[in-house]
Scaffold this active site. Sequence first.
Site, PDB file in Angstrom:
ATOM      1  N   ILE A   1       0.828  -1.212   0.000  1.00 47.55           N
ATOM      2  CA  ILE A   1       0.000   0.000   0.000  1.00 47.55           C
ATOM      3  C   ILE A   1       0.858   1.256   0.000  1.00 47.55           C
ATOM      4  CG2 ILE A   1      -1.606   1.376   1.404  1.00 47.55           C
ATOM      5  CD1 ILE A   1      -2.974  -1.176   2.245  1.00 47.55           C
TER       6      ILE A   1
ATOM      7  N   GLU B   1       6.963 -21.504  17.885  1.00 51.00           N
ATOM      8  CA  GLU B   1       5.867 -21.930  18.779  1.00 51.00           C
ATOM      9  C   GLU B   1       4.846 -22.783  18.021  1.00 51.00           C
ATOM     10  OE1 GLU B   1       7.462 -21.186  21.813  1.00 51.00           O
ATOM     11  OE2 GLU B   1       5.349 -21.152  22.358  1.00 51.00           O
TER      12      GLU B   1
HETATM   13  C1  LIG Z   1      14.013 -17.094  14.912  1.00 49.63           C
HETATM   14  C2  LIG Z   1      13.658 -18.402  15.481  1.00 49.63           C
HETATM   15  C3  LIG Z   1      13.566 -18.557  16.853  1.00 49.63           C
HETATM   16  C4  LIG Z   1      13.283 -19.796  17.406  1.00 49.63           C
HETATM   17  N1  LIG Z   1      13.277 -19.959  18.776  1.00 49.63           N
HETATM   18  C5  LIG Z   1      13.203 -21.209  19.290  1.00 49.63           C
HETATM   19  C6  LIG Z   1      13.434 -21.426  20.676  1.00 49.63           C
HETATM   20  O1  LIG Z   1      13.612 -20.499  21.454  1.00 49.63           O
HETATM   21  N2  LIG Z   1      13.429 -22.702  21.135  1.00 49.63           N
HETATM   22  C7  LIG Z   1      13.220 -23.756  20.298  1.00 49.63           C
HETATM   23  O2  LIG Z   1      13.239 -24.881  20.768  1.00 49.63           O
HETATM   24  N3  LIG Z   1      12.975 -23.584  18.977  1.00 49.63           N
HETATM   25  C8  LIG Z   1      12.984 -22.328  18.460  1.00 49.63           C
HETATM   26  N4  LIG Z   1      12.771 -22.147  17.111  1.00 49.63           N
HETATM   27  C9  LIG Z   1      12.498 -23.285  16.278  1.00 49.63           C
HETATM   28  C10 LIG Z   1      11.094 -23.322  15.704  1.00 49.63           C
HETATM   29  O3  LIG Z   1      10.173 -23.596  16.715  1.00 49.63           O
HETATM   30  C11 LIG Z   1      11.087 -24.361  14.573  1.00 49.63           C
HETATM   31  O4  LIG Z   1      11.826 -23.820  13.511  1.00 49.63           O
HETATM   32  C12 LIG Z   1       9.719 -24.710  14.119  1.00 49.63           C
HETATM   33  O5  LIG Z   1       9.075 -25.435  15.124  1.00 49.63           O
HETATM   34  C13 LIG Z   1       9.713 -25.511  12.846  1.00 49.63           C
HETATM   35  O6  LIG Z   1      10.635 -26.555  12.852  1.00 49.63           O
HETATM   36  P1  LIG Z   1      11.608 -26.751  11.607  1.00 49.63           P
HETATM   37  O7  LIG Z   1      12.263 -25.478  11.357  1.00 49.63           O
HETATM   38  O8  LIG Z   1      12.463 -27.918  11.884  1.00 49.63           O
HETATM   39  O9  LIG Z   1      10.646 -27.076  10.401  1.00 49.63           O
HETATM   40  P2  LIG Z   1      10.076 -28.521   9.989  1.00 49.63           P
HETATM   41  O10 LIG Z   1       9.547 -29.202  11.175  1.00 49.63           O
HETATM   42  O11 LIG Z   1      11.092 -29.215   9.177  1.00 49.63           O
HETATM   43  O12 LIG Z   1       8.872 -28.081   9.070  1.00 49.63           O
HETATM   44  C14 LIG Z   1       9.029 -27.679   7.720  1.00 49.63           C
HETATM   45  C15 LIG Z   1       7.671 -27.449   7.106  1.00 49.63           C
HETATM   46  O13 LIG Z   1       6.880 -28.643   7.203  1.00 49.63           O
HETATM   47  C16 LIG Z   1       5.672 -28.408   7.860  1.00 49.63           C
HETATM   48  N5  LIG Z   1       5.281 -29.582   8.644  1.00 49.63           N
HETATM   49  C17 LIG Z   1       6.028 -30.251   9.552  1.00 49.63           C
HETATM   50  N6  LIG Z   1       5.317 -31.258  10.092  1.00 49.63           N
HETATM   51  C18 LIG Z   1       4.088 -31.224   9.517  1.00 49.63           C
HETATM   52  C19 LIG Z   1       2.892 -32.000   9.669  1.00 49.63           C
HETATM   53  N7  LIG Z   1       2.793 -33.013  10.530  1.00 49.63           N
HETATM   54  N8  LIG Z   1       1.841 -31.668   8.909  1.00 49.63           N
HETATM   55  C20 LIG Z   1       1.923 -30.639   8.035  1.00 49.63           C
HETATM   56  N9  LIG Z   1       2.989 -29.871   7.853  1.00 49.63           N
HETATM   57  C21 LIG Z   1       4.079 -30.156   8.596  1.00 49.63           C
HETATM   58  C22 LIG Z   1       5.951 -27.214   8.741  1.00 49.63           C
HETATM   59  O14 LIG Z   1       4.765 -26.498   9.056  1.00 49.63           O
HETATM   60  C23 LIG Z   1       6.868 -26.392   7.877  1.00 49.63           C
HETATM   61  O15 LIG Z   1       6.110 -25.654   6.972  1.00 49.63           O
HETATM   62  C24 LIG Z   1      13.023 -20.900  16.552  1.00 49.63           C
HETATM   63  C25 LIG Z   1      13.066 -20.733  15.177  1.00 49.63           C
HETATM   64  C26 LIG Z   1      13.393 -19.519  14.640  1.00 49.63           C
HETATM   65  C27 LIG Z   1      13.481 -19.376  13.157  1.00 49.63           C
END
Ligand SMILES: Cc1cc2nc3c(=O)[nH]c(=O)nc-3n(C[C@H](O)[C@H](O)[C@H](O)COP(=O)(O)OP(=O)(O)OC[C@H]3O[C@@H](n4cnc5c(N)ncnc54)[C@H](O)[C@@H]3O)c2cc1C
Lengths: 412, 362
Positions: free
Chosen positions: A363, A389
């Site tokens: 926008i 989360e």
């Molecule tokens: C800036 C930042 C801060 C963070 N802080 C913390 C923290 O303080 N403590 C901590 O423990 N973690 C933290 N995280 C981690 C965060 O919680 C995870 O990145 C998140 O839970 C996703 O996990 P992943 O990155 O391994 O993605 P993946 O689990 O590999 O997922 C990849 C994609 O697949 C999808 N997917 C996965 N499983 C399914 C399913 N069953 N059905 C459908 N779709 C699915 C997901 O939605 C996503 O789109 C942080 C991450 C970031 C980027």
Amino acid sequence: MAISFDLTENTLYSRAYYHDVALKQMRPISRKYDDEEHAFPQEWVDFFWKHGRKGPQGGPTDGPSDGFVRVCVQAEELCWGDAGLYLRMPTPALGGSAVSAAGSKEQRKRFLSRFNEPEGTPCWGAMAITEPGAGSDAAAIETTARLDGDEWVLNGTKIFCTAGEGASEAEGGFVVVWATLDRSAGRAGIKSFVVPAGTPGMKLVGLERKLGIRVSDTATLVFEDCRVPRENLLGREEVKQRKSGADSSAGKPGFKGAMATFDASRPIVAAMAVGVGRASLDFVKEELSRQGFAIRYDAPRYDQGAIERDVIEMEAQLQAARLLTWRAASMMTRGIPNSLEASMAKAKAGLVVTEITQKAVEILGPPGYSRKLMVEKWMRDAKINDIYEGTQQINQLIVARRILGYSSGQLR
Amino acid sequence: MIDFQPTEEQQLIIEVVRQFAGNELRPIARDCSELREIPAKVLAQAHELGLVATSIEESHGGGGERCAVTGCLIAEELAHADLALALAILSPALIALPVCDLGSEEQKSAHLPAFTRSQFVPGSLAVVEPDIRFDPLAPRTRARAQDGGFVLDGTKCFVPWLEGGTQVIVIAATERGPRPFLISRDCPGLSVVPERNMGIDALPTVELTLEGVFAPADALLGPDDDRAVRSLIDRGRVGLAATAIGVARAAYEVALEYAKEREAFGAPIATKQAIAFKLADMAIEIDGARLLVWEAAWKLDQGDTVTREATLAHCQARRVALEVADGAVQVLGGHGYIREYLPELHLRNARGFAAFEALALV
Ligand SMILES: Cc1cc2nc3c(=O)[nH]c(=O)nc-3n(C[C@H](O)[C@H](O)[C@H](O)COP(=O)(O)OP(=O)(O)OC[C@H]3O[C@@H](n4cnc5c(N)ncnc54)[C@H](O)[C@@H]3O)c2cc1C
């Protein structure tokens, strides 16, 4: 009780206080720490430790309280200021939620009282669940814990740990680490352990470079024979063996207990998201009004401009997210189980603020894309709310299981 | 203090209305739609619940318990059973509530008693016009001052027109802006043609033509400025939005149940994420939109002007109703397209929220 949308006097008072903090302490340094990723925001940390953590002084103390809704209102206000600086506040943060949810009274005192003491230096709490091979599927973590005499010995690698630099290094802080006692026991084998800052064997090995919330320290922590006292385990020690098929009977303080932390943290993350979304929306409306463009809520559809429709839609979506958040929080205050509502709020808020902040850049036209304005930053900051989360999909999954009455085995 | 719990009394009302709607309305919804008629018996039964009369001032024979939030709770429950039946049952409100809000003591004494008696008397409200560029605040229907009254000319559509009604409120533009006029359904110069629309079939509606209809000065409702029509539209949007939530919830529940029963590739379709996530989104959207409706209604009860909140709630609720109804048809697949199942009816009804601009239901 009756349906009411009135914030109490003390919530309003505290909102005004945190708004002032957002405006005067956060906004002025917001761009600087976005540019200088990984620089330590000394002035903010000092301000927060000296003044901010005490909250508003004076103001109405008696009278009804909004309870947990007030916490959400504060988070919204501060993230309207800067979501990255919010995550960098010296507080127990998610680590604190874990200790409060699953810890004993003694543990709460031992780990949390330090954060309220008037003396001492700033410290942080953090929560380390995610690993290189386990994100959404938290039950797949590989970090191990083994009892050796009176100590737990932790081994493994945690990534993406918010506030992980502060929590692992600054004295007085701690990291809550999820680890498995027995991989063959699946979820039931997963426990959480409090690792105090500076514990030998816990090493900060790197900080991520990110799309947004750049001032927040997102750490990789390696645990190599990291020893903590036996009394640092949160909840019960014994591992309940998995019953065939069903997982509903997993003991409360185990995996499920740990997951319960999310019932409190998801509404807060949703509120944080709403704060960033509101920052963008407020700015768009102010800018439009500066250009002499008023939003006509009473104009007929055929006569509304595209931008007018966009803004009305953004406002409705943001308010829907905010009210879902407050509902989840208000259930929390009343002790009503709220996992479903917490996930609804998080899913909705994560998505709508992603859309709202992206729309705001559009926008505002060419200036919207420029780093002279903040909307491009807010768009980058907002996106994280759709990821951590529990991603959008994971929260949809939780909502779907609840409404369908399915277990995690029936709907994966 | 922030709170999302209906009062105990409201919960009781919801329970009663939900039972009535589930037992008496839901089972006949499909037939009413196909036959395009509503059994008088059902309207009489609903009337006994006193849903509208309760809102009318005590001094005029009503229950004196006007509350927009309660009104929204009731409207959602009725529309959850069927939108057409809900609008028919609540139609007395189309006259009774604007008269309560805007009428003088004389107008109240003249018109309210009809709605507090034991017999069901429907009401009519003519807001919408058959015009792409329709603006409720700038209607093409005109009211010229003449002979100590007004002469009305113009065409209205989507006007609820149940048998037995005697009055209709017409929004028309005077030289000083839009005003509501309460006139008799048998005025000379007033003619009606029954309508057929895409949905909401069971509710009789008409296209209403006014040709030189004379309305005496006391037909004008409310203060002589824009406020009357503005508040009528704002309130009308909130009430309509509440019924949209009911329609969405009905479609969602049908889809949810169906998805757990229907098997494809050896398992219930609800175990597939494409279906399960759609259902989750429906649940989230419905709850979010409902809270916007409640907020707008609550503000009405505080006596605030709610133009902005009403617009937000109305936009959100009608979008959600359409998306959820469409999603429900999709979840049922080919069966969703068949008139034996309800979602196609929900879809046709939900699109109606784009046409019915505002109805004084709460
Ligand atoms: C800036 C930042 C801060 C963070 N802080 C913390 C923290 O303080 N403590 C901590 O423990 N973690 C933290 N995280 C981690 C965060 O919680 C995870 O990145 C998140 O839970 C996703 O996990 P992943 O990155 O391994 O993605 P993946 O689990 O590999 O997922 C990849 C994609 O697949 C999808 N997917 C996965 N499983 C399914 C399913 N069953 N059905 C459908 N779709 C699915 C997901 O939605 C996503 O789109 C942080 C991450 C970031 C980027």
